[in-house]
Design an enzyme around this catalytic site. Sequence first.
Site, PDB file in Angstrom:
ATOM      1  NE  ARG A 119       7.186  36.299 -23.610  1.00  0.00           N
ATOM      2  CZ  ARG A 119       6.072  36.987 -23.794  1.00  0.00           C
ATOM      3  NH1 ARG A 119       6.103  38.163 -24.391  1.00  0.00           N
ATOM      4  NH2 ARG A 119       4.910  36.503 -23.404  1.00  0.00           N
ATOM      5  CE1 TYR A 179      12.506  70.510 -36.102  1.00  0.00           C
ATOM      6  CE2 TYR A 179      10.528  69.239 -35.641  1.00  0.00           C
ATOM      7  CZ  TYR A 179      11.425  70.234 -35.294  1.00  0.00           C
ATOM      8  OH  TYR A 179      11.241  70.930 -34.147  1.00  0.00           O
ATOM      9  CG  MET A 217       7.181  66.608 -28.448  1.00  0.00           C
ATOM     10  SD  MET A 217       8.199  67.483 -27.260  1.00  0.00           S
ATOM     11  CE  MET A 217       9.828  66.898 -27.703  1.00  0.00           C
ATOM     12  CE  LYS A 271       0.212  41.653 -22.305  1.00  0.00           C
ATOM     13  NZ  LYS A 271       0.644  40.311 -22.696  1.00  0.00           N
TER      14      LYS A 271
HETATM   15  C1  LIG Z   1      -0.281  39.711 -23.653  1.00  0.00           C
HETATM   16  C2  LIG Z   1      -0.607  38.280 -23.477  1.00  0.00           C
HETATM   17  C3  LIG Z   1      -1.827  37.750 -23.934  1.00  0.00           C
HETATM   18  C4  LIG Z   1      -2.779  38.529 -24.794  1.00  0.00           C
HETATM   19  O1  LIG Z   1      -2.285  38.559 -26.120  1.00  0.00           O
HETATM   20  P1  LIG Z   1      -3.103  39.252 -27.317  1.00  0.00           P
HETATM   21  O2  LIG Z   1      -2.258  38.986 -28.507  1.00  0.00           O
HETATM   22  O3  LIG Z   1      -3.166  40.702 -26.984  1.00  0.00           O
HETATM   23  O4  LIG Z   1      -4.422  38.621 -27.355  1.00  0.00           O
HETATM   24  C5  LIG Z   1      -2.131  36.438 -23.595  1.00  0.00           C
HETATM   25  N1  LIG Z   1      -1.273  35.686 -22.869  1.00  0.00           N
HETATM   26  C6  LIG Z   1      -0.077  36.149 -22.451  1.00  0.00           C
HETATM   27  C7  LIG Z   1       0.832  35.274 -21.688  1.00  0.00           C
HETATM   28  C8  LIG Z   1       0.304  37.450 -22.754  1.00  0.00           C
HETATM   29  O5  LIG Z   1       1.501  37.909 -22.357  1.00  0.00           O
END
Ligand SMILES: *Cc1c(COP(=O)(O)O)cnc(C)c1O
Length: 368
Positions: A136, A261, A309, A40
């Site tokens: 969640r 800055y 930046m 993802k």
């Molecule tokens: C992002 C995610 C993972 C992977 O988690 P990592 O900590 O990056 O290994 C696995 N399962 C679900 C549901 C996730 O959202």
Amino acid sequence: MNGERAGRHAEALIDLEALRHNLAQARRAAGEARVFAVVKADAYGHGLLDVARALHEHSDGFVVATLGEGEALRRAGVTRRIMVLQGHDSLGEARRAARLQLEPVLHTPPQLDVLDQGHAGLPMRVWLEIDSGMHRMGFDPAEVAPALSRLDGHRALREPPGLMTHMARADERDCPLTQAQLERFTQLTKGQAGERSLANSATLLGWPAALGDVVRPGIMLYGGNPFVDGRELPCTLKPVMQLRTRLLAVRWQKKGDRIGYGETWTCPEDMPVGLAAIGYGDGYPRHAPSGTPVRVAGQDASLVGRVSMDLLTLDLRGVAARPGDEVLLWGEGLSVDSVASMAGTISYELLCAAGARSRRVVLNTGAV
Ligand SMILES: *Cc1c(COP(=O)(O)O)cnc(C)c1O
């Protein structure tokens, strides 16, 4: 390149050989379980399709957040199984998932309603997400049995749903919640058919009792340490992304000169201060404080003053460096975890941001 000096921009080098090495480590830890690589967020900033192609031979499947990402993988020729964490929202989306043989995760009752609204097409595989304690996503414990009975023998499904959950605190050593989530999940799924999937990277490496049939490593594939305490891992992971740029200039500043800055850093003596061509516009964290490590021409150096930046200022005392030299922000010899911890964040966020904003250069594709 439009009159720009080559190499002047931040570059994220992506080493696919390191990625394959890390997947092999995940597979070893997984034992008999199948390994679905989590890709993802554009593969945590490493490039969805490059990563999927590199891992296709070696993984049993992939995990994405959205149907769109799943479709992109199918279009690129990915034939492995693909779990879609957000599942479908409508009958049209369920049909799309079925047509592409994607495996939606069902986490709300309306997603079950969709399957009753009409024919989704080819029977598909789905996953039922159970909220075992993270609060969640997923079905509440009390909703699990009704959901499973609704799905039992459903014509839209080609086999009993997979059963999945996600751990909230597996990245903490000995945290009792993980054990409690495992027990709740085991109890709620007792006697049910269907594959089990519980493990992200931290669970895979730290909680061998909670692997199930399909593991879902993400961050470890990219070389990040999944544990909050940065503990030593039972395997060796290689950094996949090297974030680097060039030194633009070296200036001698006087004792008492204040840098950047907000004048947040004062030179304690006459000293060289380097200027590097990268900043928060390239995904480097703006909250990295003075003292955050960097490597300049292979030597240890550190940030001073605020991140701009597209520029960083560096303490170059004791460092032999000239304009044009390489500045490494993280990668080999400088872990993204150490930079993340200085900046008050986690490697995941840094990799996603830098991968999205810097120019990516892919190495070791394995293509000949
Ligand atoms: C992002 C995610 C993972 C992977 O988690 P990592 O900590 O990056 O290994 C696995 N399962 C679900 C549901 C996730 O959202």
